[in-house]
Each structure stands twice: as C-alpha cells, then as structure tokens.
Design a protein around this motif. Structure first.
Motif, short mmCIF file in Angstrom:
data_model
loop_
_atom_site.label_atom_id
_atom_site.label_comp_id
_atom_site.label_asym_id
_atom_site.label_seq_id
_atom_site.Cartn_x
_atom_site.Cartn_y
_atom_site.Cartn_z
N VAL A 101 0.92 -1.08 0.11
CA VAL A 101 -0.09 -0.27 -0.03
C VAL A 101 1.06 1.22 -0.02
O VAL A 101 1.99 1.14 0.61
N ILE A 102 0.54 1.98 -0.78
CA ILE A 102 1.18 3.44 -1.06
C ILE A 102 0.35 4.56 -0.56
O ILE A 102 -0.69 4.79 -1.37
N ALA A 103 0.43 5.33 0.39
CA ALA A 103 -0.05 6.44 0.84
C ALA A 103 0.52 7.85 -0.07
O ALA A 103 1.86 8.21 0.10
N SER A 104 -0.03 8.35 -1.08
CA SER A 104 0.43 8.97 -1.83
C SER A 104 -0.48 10.62 -1.99
O SER A 104 -1.70 10.52 -1.91
N GLY A 105 0.33 11.52 -2.20
CA GLY A 105 -0.43 12.86 -2.44
C GLY A 105 0.31 13.83 -1.93
O GLY A 105 1.64 14.13 -1.80
N ASP A 136 -2.08 -6.55 7.65
CA ASP A 136 -0.77 -7.18 7.25
C ASP A 136 -0.23 -6.76 5.98
O ASP A 136 0.29 -7.48 5.15
N ALA A 137 -0.64 -5.66 5.45
CA ALA A 137 0.03 -5.20 4.14
C ALA A 137 1.04 -4.29 4.28
O ALA A 137 0.84 -3.32 4.99
N PRO A 138 2.32 -4.58 3.65
CA PRO A 138 3.47 -3.40 3.86
C PRO A 138 2.97 -2.37 3.05
O PRO A 138 2.27 -2.26 2.27
N ALA A 139 3.51 -1.09 4.00
CA ALA A 139 2.93 0.18 3.41
C ALA A 139 4.06 1.08 3.59
O ALA A 139 4.74 1.27 4.48
N ILE A 140 4.02 2.01 2.57
CA ILE A 140 4.94 3.38 2.72
C ILE A 140 4.06 4.66 2.31
O ILE A 140 3.01 4.50 1.89
N VAL A 141 4.72 5.61 2.52
CA VAL A 141 4.02 7.13 2.21
C VAL A 141 5.05 7.68 1.24
O VAL A 141 6.12 7.66 1.38
#
Length: 195
Positions: A24-28, A120-125
C-alpha cells in the motif's frame, strides 16, 4: 480515498481486504512543517502518526526501494503527522511542528498505515510538499470546489481580497511543483515495485 482520516480509513478498510494488495502506498500532497522543507520536496517518511498519537513505522524495505528512485529533488525522512484539518497559517504549522517535531503534515497517511497494518499489508508514504511552513493558505472552509456555485464564491473572495488571491496563486504553484515531483518518483518506482 477522499480527504481526511475518516475517509481514508473507510476506503482502505474496504479496499485492502477486497484486493489483497502486495503493498500500500499513501501518496499525494503534504504541507511542510520543518523550515527545511521546500515546496516540491519529496516526503518519504520513516514513520507516521496521528496528532498526539504513537508513530507507525513504514515498511523499511519499501522505503529503501522508494528512496533509491527519488528524483533530483530534496527528500525528507523523519516523521509525518496526520491531522483532521487544513493548517492554513504559519502559526498553526509552527505550533504543530513544536508539539510533534514532524517534518510534514497531511490528512490521510496515518489512517492508511493503520489499515494496512490491520490487514498485514506492507505500506509506505510517498508525498510531496505543496506548501512550506511559512506559506499561508487561503480559507477554503465550507467550499466544495466541485460545485460551480462554490467556485464562483471563491472567485468572488479572490477579487475582493488580495490575500486570498495571493494564497490561491501560491497554492496552485505549489500543487503543480508537488505533482511534478510525484510524477518523477512514480515513473521510476512503480515499475520496480510491480516486478
């Protein structure tokens, strides 16, 4: 996800279990809090927190991969804090920076990382600064810019208030710079994450 922590939590709470993403990528866009954060800078934090909450670490492997493909723009690590309101004034930003020691602020990333951790999903911003700590933003409270009537109200405010007009111009320029930064990052990063 829509704007705000509640909207992000609801969207991810449905999307992650339905799609089982590899990451998951938190973007914006984000706002700068630290004086060193300039408009257009990449923000790829090590950790994210809600205001007053405990920090959540981003996935270190994903963060390392993202850092390798950052554009020739400065990038900020450290802490990003998520709040439920737009910080319009340099004073508001300075108070949040002093309370949290965060480099940047947004309105969704903490909720996105919380939901990713829940499933349990790897995530970054991966965000970019659309405004700096000393920038004042125009008052858009109560306006839905998708509605013509509200866009006309905002145009009327800009015509009668040089401060509002200057803030809108600054916000538009900052948004364009930040969007270019994100475009540069994702052109390089996404093909590598997909392989």
């Amino acid at each position: 996800t829509g704007m705000g922590l509640a909207a992000a939590a609801a969207a991810l709470g449905e999307t992650i279990p339905a799609t089982s993403p590899r990451c998951v990528i938190a973007s914006g866009l984000a706002g700068g809090l630290a004086p060193a954060v300039a408009t257009g800078d990449a923000i790829v934090p090590d950790r994210v927190a809600r205001e007053g909450g405990r920090p959540i670490a981003v996935d270190p492997e994903l963060r390392t991969a993202a850092a390798m493909w950052l554009p020739e723009k400065r990038s900020r690590r450290g802490l990003l804090v998520s709040v439920d309101r737009v910080l319009r004034t340099p004073g508001e930003k300075a108070r949040l920076a002093a309370a949290t020691r965060a480099d940047a602020v947004d309105m969704e990333s903490a909720a996105i990382l919380e939901q990713a951790a829940r499933f349990d999903a790897p995530a970054i911003v991966v965000r970019a600064a659309s405004d700096a700590a000393d920038d004042e933003l125009p008052d858009l409270e109560g306006l839905d810019l998708g509605r013509l009537r509200d866009r006309l109200r905002l145009a009327g405010r800009a015509c009668t208030s040089p401060r509002t007009a200057a803030g809108l111009v600054r916000l538009a320029r900052g948004g364009r710079r930040a969007t270019r930064t994100l475009d540069e990052i994702f052109r390089s990063l996404l093909p590598r994450l997909q392989s």
